[in-house]
Structure formats: structure tokens, C-alpha cells
Design an enzyme around this catalytic site. Structure first.
Site, PDB file in Angstrom:
ATOM      1  N   HIS A 205     -71.089 115.593  88.324  1.00  0.00           N
ATOM      2  CA  HIS A 205     -70.547 115.184  89.631  1.00  0.00           C
ATOM      3  C   HIS A 205     -69.170 114.513  89.452  1.00  0.00           C
ATOM      4  O   HIS A 205     -68.983 113.353  89.827  1.00  0.00           O
ATOM      5  CB  HIS A 205     -71.511 114.203  90.302  1.00  0.00           C
ATOM      6  CG  HIS A 205     -71.941 114.628  91.672  1.00  0.00           C
ATOM      7  ND1 HIS A 205     -72.795 115.677  91.880  1.00  0.00           N
ATOM      8  CD2 HIS A 205     -71.626 114.148  92.914  1.00  0.00           C
ATOM      9  CE1 HIS A 205     -73.017 115.820  93.176  1.00  0.00           C
ATOM     10  NE2 HIS A 205     -72.312 114.913  93.827  1.00  0.00           N
ATOM     11  N   GLY A 210     -67.015 117.483  97.136  1.00  0.00           N
ATOM     12  CA  GLY A 210     -66.817 118.891  96.843  1.00  0.00           C
ATOM     13  C   GLY A 210     -67.520 119.393  95.600  1.00  0.00           C
ATOM     14  O   GLY A 210     -67.340 120.550  95.203  1.00  0.00           O
ATOM     15  N   ASN A 211     -68.356 118.557  94.974  1.00  0.00           N
ATOM     16  CA  ASN A 211     -68.994 118.950  93.718  1.00  0.00           C
ATOM     17  C   ASN A 211     -69.935 120.149  93.874  1.00  0.00           C
ATOM     18  O   ASN A 211     -69.976 121.022  93.009  1.00  0.00           O
ATOM     19  CB  ASN A 211     -69.758 117.761  93.131  1.00  0.00           C
ATOM     20  CG  ASN A 211     -68.824 116.638  92.715  1.00  0.00           C
ATOM     21  OD1 ASN A 211     -68.127 116.731  91.723  1.00  0.00           O
ATOM     22  ND2 ASN A 211     -68.810 115.562  93.501  1.00  0.00           N
ATOM     23  N   GLY A 212     -70.685 120.183  94.970  1.00  0.00           N
ATOM     24  CA  GLY A 212     -71.613 121.295  95.189  1.00  0.00           C
ATOM     25  C   GLY A 212     -70.886 122.614  95.341  1.00  0.00           C
ATOM     26  O   GLY A 212     -71.271 123.634  94.740  1.00  0.00           O
ATOM     27  N   ILE A 214     -67.888 123.398  94.282  1.00  0.00           N
ATOM     28  CA  ILE A 214     -67.251 123.790  93.023  1.00  0.00           C
ATOM     29  C   ILE A 214     -68.302 124.263  92.015  1.00  0.00           C
ATOM     30  O   ILE A 214     -68.078 125.226  91.269  1.00  0.00           O
ATOM     31  CB  ILE A 214     -66.404 122.632  92.470  1.00  0.00           C
ATOM     32  CG1 ILE A 214     -65.201 122.385  93.407  1.00  0.00           C
ATOM     33  CG2 ILE A 214     -65.921 122.932  91.056  1.00  0.00           C
ATOM     34  CD1 ILE A 214     -64.344 121.200  93.030  1.00  0.00           C
ATOM     35  N   ALA A 215     -69.466 123.631  91.994  1.00  0.00           N
ATOM     36  CA  ALA A 215     -70.542 124.087  91.107  1.00  0.00           C
ATOM     37  C   ALA A 215     -70.936 125.519  91.428  1.00  0.00           C
ATOM     38  O   ALA A 215     -71.164 126.342  90.527  1.00  0.00           O
ATOM     39  CB  ALA A 215     -71.758 123.162  91.234  1.00  0.00           C
ATOM     40  N   TYR A 247     -83.636 124.145  97.030  1.00  0.00           N
ATOM     41  CA  TYR A 247     -82.485 123.949  96.131  1.00  0.00           C
ATOM     42  C   TYR A 247     -82.308 122.470  95.809  1.00  0.00           C
ATOM     43  O   TYR A 247     -82.238 122.074  94.636  1.00  0.00           O
ATOM     44  CB  TYR A 247     -81.250 124.517  96.827  1.00  0.00           C
ATOM     45  CG  TYR A 247     -79.903 124.207  96.205  1.00  0.00           C
ATOM     46  CD1 TYR A 247     -79.575 124.634  94.928  1.00  0.00           C
ATOM     47  CD2 TYR A 247     -78.935 123.511  96.941  1.00  0.00           C
ATOM     48  CE1 TYR A 247     -78.318 124.380  94.389  1.00  0.00           C
ATOM     49  CE2 TYR A 247     -77.678 123.255  96.413  1.00  0.00           C
ATOM     50  CZ  TYR A 247     -77.376 123.692  95.133  1.00  0.00           C
ATOM     51  OH  TYR A 247     -76.127 123.431  94.607  1.00  0.00           O
ATOM     52  N   TYR A 248     -82.261 121.631  96.846  1.00  0.00           N
ATOM     53  CA  TYR A 248     -82.063 120.201  96.618  1.00  0.00           C
ATOM     54  C   TYR A 248     -83.267 119.566  95.932  1.00  0.00           C
ATOM     55  O   TYR A 248     -83.119 118.688  95.082  1.00  0.00           O
ATOM     56  CB  TYR A 248     -81.755 119.493  97.936  1.00  0.00           C
ATOM     57  CG  TYR A 248     -80.321 119.668  98.382  1.00  0.00           C
ATOM     58  CD1 TYR A 248     -79.261 119.381  97.528  1.00  0.00           C
ATOM     59  CD2 TYR A 248     -80.019 120.130  99.658  1.00  0.00           C
ATOM     60  CE1 TYR A 248     -77.951 119.546  97.926  1.00  0.00           C
ATOM     61  CE2 TYR A 248     -78.702 120.296 100.071  1.00  0.00           C
ATOM     62  CZ  TYR A 248     -77.671 120.001  99.190  1.00  0.00           C
ATOM     63  OH  TYR A 248     -76.364 120.171  99.584  1.00  0.00           O
TER      64      TYR A 248
END
Length: 368
Positions: A205, A210-212, A214-215, A247-248
Site C-alpha cells: 500500500h 489509488g493502491n487498489g 494500481i494493483a 475480493y475484500y
């Protein structure tokens, strides 16, 4: 609570090849068949399928994070950047352009090395104003200690539930350097690599926001490398959006577990397999559109009529009314009605049963 990144052997992630062998072989076989099937299409149909898949990917990756983008803006931005002539292009907002820029760089330039500078560029593209909502954030650089602990939180203020806390900012340079080196040098199965990279990056992270997204872009890049093609015919993000809660939940349980990530990879492989079902839907829609235009070949349609018909074929949301036609084509109500009645006389549009002020119209599609 001890998180996975706090374990002594982090980031030496491991998995059981024996448990993954059968589902991985099945999904790789299906992946190869899908790519072969799509590449056998003529260029126009293949380009349309790619446009649809990329549009879904951009829309759904943002939607997972609660951001709703305008479909026509996304579609137009992608088409413009890929040099596709689809007609009726609309101007896209800069936040839409930024998301599209990141996703296309990940998928179209998949062979280029993934570096910190490249990730910084993606992040800057996602947040062109330097803000996430009303809050100013660090853009184009790793998050800093000033922002405090990076936590994934849900619930109302005062009753928040912390799902996850990422590594401290002081670790980010070393953690990301190790991740990026692994991404460019390790050689597990490419599909497994996409799943591991997704989890590893989102666990670090490294950004304020925006981490999700970009992942998921990193996973798409890895999948493009696995397939050896920049052409995307399915959307992993669209499937993740459909399975958002799972997913989460899977992310949270994995980040609170040990270094054996076999359950995560089994879920990732299964999600990818289900994403291939979406490719079949895209293909069917593209073929339906092609059959329609073949059925009306030789019939003159004006620019307004072509624009609205294409919108209907691409998945128009809601009912098509005279008012919506006028708004889409920026024409008067009288002109819209003339266009509609002309298509009705030729059997291209039909009036739906409800009448009066709610009169709406639908396309008459050729028999399969």
C-alpha cells in the site's frame, strides 16, 4: 493483530503447487483458446472487442473504489489513444484521461520494465489535481509519515473498523525495491505471478490513495506478459467488481494470515476463469453489432442516427426516448422525432408497448 508484512520471513510468500496445478492448467488452457479465438476474428471485430474490454476494465476498476466514470468519456478516450475511428467521440475529463492513460500504459506497453518512476507516473495520472476528494495527498511519490498510519477502514466516524494497517512509510523504499526486483526477475507461472504481484503490492500500500487501481493495473500488465499480446479481450476488474465482497474478504483474511497464500491464488485463478466468461459476452455483443450493420448495409443513416444506433448496440442504459435522442445528438425535439420516425418506417426501430409521455423505442435486431 499481526499482519502478514510483520511476520519474520516477509515477503517470502509461498504456495502449494500441488493444489494449484489442476485449476492453473485449466485456466491457462482456456486463456490460450480465448486468445486464439479472438485473434482469428477480422481486424474490425477484434478492435471492437478490445475497445469494449478496455472500457469495462477502466470503468470497473474505478467502480470498485466507489468512483463512477462516464462510459462514453472512457470509451472515447481509449479509442482516441488507440487511433480507432468510432465516430461520435466526446471530450473526456482529465480524471478519466488519467485512469485511461495508466491502464493503456500497463497493457499496451506490457514489455517495458515496471519501475518506481513508472508507478509514480501512473499515480500522478490518477490524481491530476493533487487531491483525493477534498484532501491533498502526496502524488507521484510514496506516502510519507506525515499522513499517519495507512489503514483500510470501514464504518461510521467514531465506530470505525480497521481491516488492515500497511507497513510504516519508513519501510517503503526497501519494500518497493524488493517487490519491483522480484517482479522483473522472478519466474513463476505468469498467471500466478499476476496474482502474487496484486496481493504483494496492495499489501505494501505504498501510496496515499489509488493502491487498489494500481494493483489491478499491475496484474493486468502481468497477464498481458503471460499472453504475449497487448490486446485485451476480457476484464479482470469487471469480474472483481462483481465479486467485490469476496475480493475484500479474501484480501483481509490473507493479510491477517501466514505466508502461505494458496487460498488467495486459488481465488485469483477462479476469478480469472470467470472473467473469461465475460469475454464470451463481449464477443457475442460484438458479433450482434456486426450482424446488425450487415442487415442495414446500403440503407443511408445520417450522423445522428448512426450515433444513437451505436449507443444502443453498445449497451444503452435505460429507455431511449425522444428527449434522450435530442440530448445525445444535440438536436431539437422535432429533429429527433423525424430521425426516430424515419428509422421506424424502415423497420430499424420499433416503439415499445408503453405509450404517452413515456414512449420509448428499441432496436429491431436481425435473427441470429
Amino acid at each position: 493483530m499481526t499482519y502478514i508484512h510483520e511476520l519474520p520471513d516477509w515477503p517470502n510468500l509461498r504456495w502449494c503447487d500441488e493444489q494449484l496445478a489442476q485449476p492453473l492448467a485449466a485456466v491457462r488452457h482456456r486463456q490460450g483458446r480465448l486468445i486464439g479465438h479472438m485473434e482469428a476474428l477480422g481486424f474490425p471485430l477484434r478492435a471492437e472487442a478490445v475497445l469494449r474490454a478496455l472500457t469495462e476494465d477502466v470503468l470497473k476498476s474505478s467502480e470498485i473504489e466507489g468512483e463512477i466514470l462516464d462510459r462514453e468519456q472512457v470509451r472515447s478516450s481509449i479509442a482516441r489513444r488507440l487511433g480507432m475511428d468510432i465516430g461520435g467521440l466526446v471530450q473526456a475529463d482529465r480524471n478519466v484521461e488519467g485512469v485511461v492513460e495508466m491502464m493503456l500504459d500497463a497493457t499496451q506497453n506490457y514489455a517495458q520494465p515496471l519501475t518506481a518512476e513508472r508507478l509514480f507516473g501512473w499515480h500522478a495520472a490518477l490524481f491530476p489535481t493533487g487531491r483525493s476528494g477534498m484532501s491533498r495527498i502526496t502524488v507521484g511519490a510514496w506516502r510519507t509519515a506525515e499522513a499517519g498510519p495507512m489503514q483500510v477502514v470501514s464504518g461510521p466516524i467514531g465506530r470505525e473498523r480497521v481491516h488492515y494497517e500497511a507497513p510504516a512509510s519508513e519501510r517503503l523504499d526497501a519494500d518497493m525495491s524488493r517487490f519491483l526486483d522480484w517482479f522483473e526477475t522472478a519466474a513463476p507461472d505468469p498467471v500466478l505471478k499476476a496474482g502474487v504481484a496484486h496481493l504483494w503490492f496492495v499489501t505494501i500500500h505504498p501510496f496515499d490513495d489509488g493502491n487498489g487501481r494500481i494493483a489491478r493495473a499491475i496484474a493486468d500488465l502481468a497477464l498481458a506478459r503471460a499472453e504475449g499480446t497487448a490486446q485485451r479481450f476480457y476484464s479482470m476488474s469487471a469480474q472483481i467488481r462483481t465479486e467485490r465482497k469476496a475480493y475484500y474478504d479474501m484480501l483481509e483474511s490473507t493479510q491477517k494470515g501466514d505466508l502461505d497464500i494458496t487460498p488467495w491464488l486459488l481465488w485469483f485463478i477462479g476469478c480469472l476463469d470467470r472473467a473469461f466468461d465475460g469475454a464470451e459476452v463481449i464477443l457475442a455483443s460484438v458479433m450482434r453489432k456486426a450482424r446488425f450493420w450487415e442487415s442495414v448495409a446500403g440503407q443511408p443513416l445520417n450522423e445522428r442516427q448512426r450515433k444513437v444506433v451505436n449507443r444502443l448496440l453498445d449497451g444503452f442504459e435505460g429507455k431511449l426516448t425522444n428527449a434522450k435522442w435530442a440530448a445525445i445528438t444535440k438536436a431539437s425535439s422535432d429533429t429527433a422525432l423525424r430521425d426516430i420516425n424515419d428509422l421506424r418506417r424502415r423497420g430499424i426501430l420499433e416503439k415499445e408497448p408503453a405509450g404517452g409521455r413515456s414512449t420509448s423505442y428499441s432496436l429491431v435486431l436481425p435473427e441470429s
